[in-house]
Scaffold this motif. Sequence first.
Motif, mmCIF file in Angstrom:
data_model
loop_
_atom_site.group_PDB
_atom_site.id
_atom_site.type_symbol
_atom_site.label_atom_id
_atom_site.label_comp_id
_atom_site.label_asym_id
_atom_site.label_seq_id
_atom_site.Cartn_x
_atom_site.Cartn_y
_atom_site.Cartn_z
ATOM 1 N N PRO A 14 0.804 -1.220 0.000
ATOM 2 C CA PRO A 14 0.000 0.000 0.000
ATOM 3 C C PRO A 14 0.840 1.273 0.000
ATOM 4 C CG PRO A 14 -0.830 -1.586 1.611
ATOM 5 C CD PRO A 14 0.493 -2.100 1.141
ATOM 6 N N ASP A 15 0.268 2.331 -0.567
ATOM 7 C CA ASP A 15 0.976 3.606 -0.670
ATOM 8 C C ASP A 15 1.345 4.155 0.703
ATOM 9 O OD1 ASP A 15 1.860 5.908 -2.333
ATOM 10 O OD2 ASP A 15 0.319 6.974 -1.190
ATOM 11 N N ARG A 16 0.471 3.973 1.683
ATOM 12 C CA ARG A 16 0.770 4.484 3.019
ATOM 13 C C ARG A 16 1.985 3.803 3.622
ATOM 14 N NH1 ARG A 16 -4.342 6.032 6.862
ATOM 15 N NH2 ARG A 16 -4.973 7.923 5.729
ATOM 16 N N ARG A 17 2.125 2.520 3.375
ATOM 17 C CA ARG A 17 3.287 1.795 3.886
ATOM 18 C C ARG A 17 4.568 2.344 3.271
ATOM 19 N NH1 ARG A 17 6.461 -2.812 3.060
ATOM 20 N NH2 ARG A 17 6.815 -4.065 4.965
ATOM 21 N N ARG A 18 4.533 2.616 1.961
ATOM 22 C CA ARG A 18 5.692 3.196 1.284
ATOM 23 C C ARG A 18 6.042 4.550 1.887
ATOM 24 N NH1 ARG A 18 5.958 7.068 -2.156
ATOM 25 N NH2 ARG A 18 3.714 7.021 -2.580
ATOM 26 N N LYS A 19 5.038 5.392 2.116
ATOM 27 C CA LYS A 19 5.290 6.725 2.676
ATOM 28 C C LYS A 19 5.907 6.636 4.063
ATOM 29 C CE LYS A 19 1.714 9.289 0.161
ATOM 30 N NZ LYS A 19 0.447 10.068 0.279
ATOM 31 N N LEU A 20 5.478 5.658 4.844
ATOM 32 C CA LEU A 20 6.011 5.506 6.199
ATOM 33 C C LEU A 20 7.485 5.093 6.160
ATOM 34 C CD1 LEU A 20 2.940 3.755 7.840
ATOM 35 C CD2 LEU A 20 3.823 6.034 8.430
ATOM 36 N N VAL A 66 7.603 9.366 13.005
ATOM 37 C CA VAL A 66 7.430 8.853 11.641
ATOM 38 C C VAL A 66 6.095 9.286 11.062
ATOM 39 C CG1 VAL A 66 7.145 6.742 10.265
ATOM 40 C CG2 VAL A 66 8.978 6.891 11.961
ATOM 41 N N SER A 67 5.030 9.220 11.855
ATOM 42 C CA SER A 67 3.720 9.625 11.347
ATOM 43 C C SER A 67 3.706 11.116 11.015
ATOM 44 C CB SER A 67 2.624 9.288 12.371
ATOM 45 O OG SER A 67 2.837 9.974 13.598
ATOM 46 N N ASP A 68 4.350 11.922 11.846
ATOM 47 C CA ASP A 68 4.421 13.363 11.560
ATOM 48 C C ASP A 68 5.211 13.627 10.283
ATOM 49 O OD1 ASP A 68 2.962 13.881 13.830
ATOM 50 O OD2 ASP A 68 4.682 14.510 15.046
ATOM 51 N N GLU A 69 6.339 12.932 10.122
ATOM 52 C CA GLU A 69 7.179 13.120 8.943
ATOM 53 C C GLU A 69 6.447 12.694 7.675
ATOM 54 O OE1 GLU A 69 10.561 14.118 6.693
ATOM 55 O OE2 GLU A 69 10.152 14.518 8.810
ATOM 56 N N THR A 100 0.614 4.406 11.212
ATOM 57 C CA THR A 100 1.937 3.860 11.509
ATOM 58 C C THR A 100 1.824 2.577 12.324
ATOM 59 O OG1 THR A 100 2.765 6.141 11.587
ATOM 60 C CG2 THR A 100 4.227 4.426 12.407
ATOM 61 N N THR A 101 0.998 2.614 13.348
ATOM 62 C CA THR A 101 0.860 1.432 14.198
ATOM 63 C C THR A 101 0.090 0.310 13.505
ATOM 64 O OG1 THR A 101 -1.092 2.433 15.243
ATOM 65 C CG2 THR A 101 1.030 2.752 16.335
ATOM 66 N N TYR A 102 -0.739 0.668 12.509
ATOM 67 C CA TYR A 102 -1.473 -0.359 11.766
ATOM 68 C C TYR A 102 -0.510 -1.190 10.916
ATOM 69 C CZ TYR A 102 -4.521 -2.526 8.281
ATOM 70 O OH TYR A 102 -5.148 -3.434 7.450
ATOM 71 N N TYR A 103 0.371 -0.504 10.186
ATOM 72 C CA TYR A 103 1.293 -1.221 9.302
ATOM 73 C C TYR A 103 2.508 -1.769 10.045
ATOM 74 C CZ TYR A 103 -1.372 0.449 5.317
ATOM 75 O OH TYR A 103 -2.388 0.687 4.409
#
Length: 213
Positions: free
Chosen positions: A24-30, A51-54, A62-65
């Motif tokens: 997922p795109d969110r995982r890549r962003k993290l 990490v979530s702020d960045e 963040t905690t989900y992935y």
Amino acid sequence: MGWEGGPAVMPKSVFVPKVEVRGPDRRRKLIEATVRLLIRDGIAGISHRAVSDEAGLPISATTYYFSTLDALLSATFRALFEAFILDPATRPHVAKGSLDDEIENVVNGFFGTVPERAESYRVLFELQLVASRRSDWRGHSSIYWEGLLQGVEAQLGVSSNTARAVIALFDGYIVAFLSTGFIPTREQFRSLVTIIVSNDSGAKTENYESRPR
């Protein structure tokens, strides 16, 4: 042997290796955000909140992935090592042909990337030191080393032992640069690579063009 190189000047922008992340795109962003934080603050600066702020995402993402920081760092570790393996392929090369050409490519690779990418190399070495204490992370480190070793073997047409010696020279000077700010001259570096490679009977210039590619 004293240092004859000069102090390096860091560029205004810091190089960040392009990581390839499946999923997922969110995982890549993290993971990309974690790489940036590692470069800026080191491992000590990593937290779910940071990490979530960045990444510009809610902390729940963040905690989900990545339910633990260990899982996040492990995923980032692997992605970052893979990025460093792939990165040399994008460096400019002189035309293949002679062994001297390929040695010059190694020299260009050092002087074309190390000063401007010092912060990224600092992270690379920091993660390798962590892996030295974490057996579950050594597989990620092995991916990097095997890929690097195969690349040097293929480029110079040398044995794995000779390739390891070239890598050791490269890494030794990177550590020295990170800790002192000084690098050898191009002539010094080229001379040392040539000495190492010339001791490999399979890499003699007269035999090089007949070696399988």
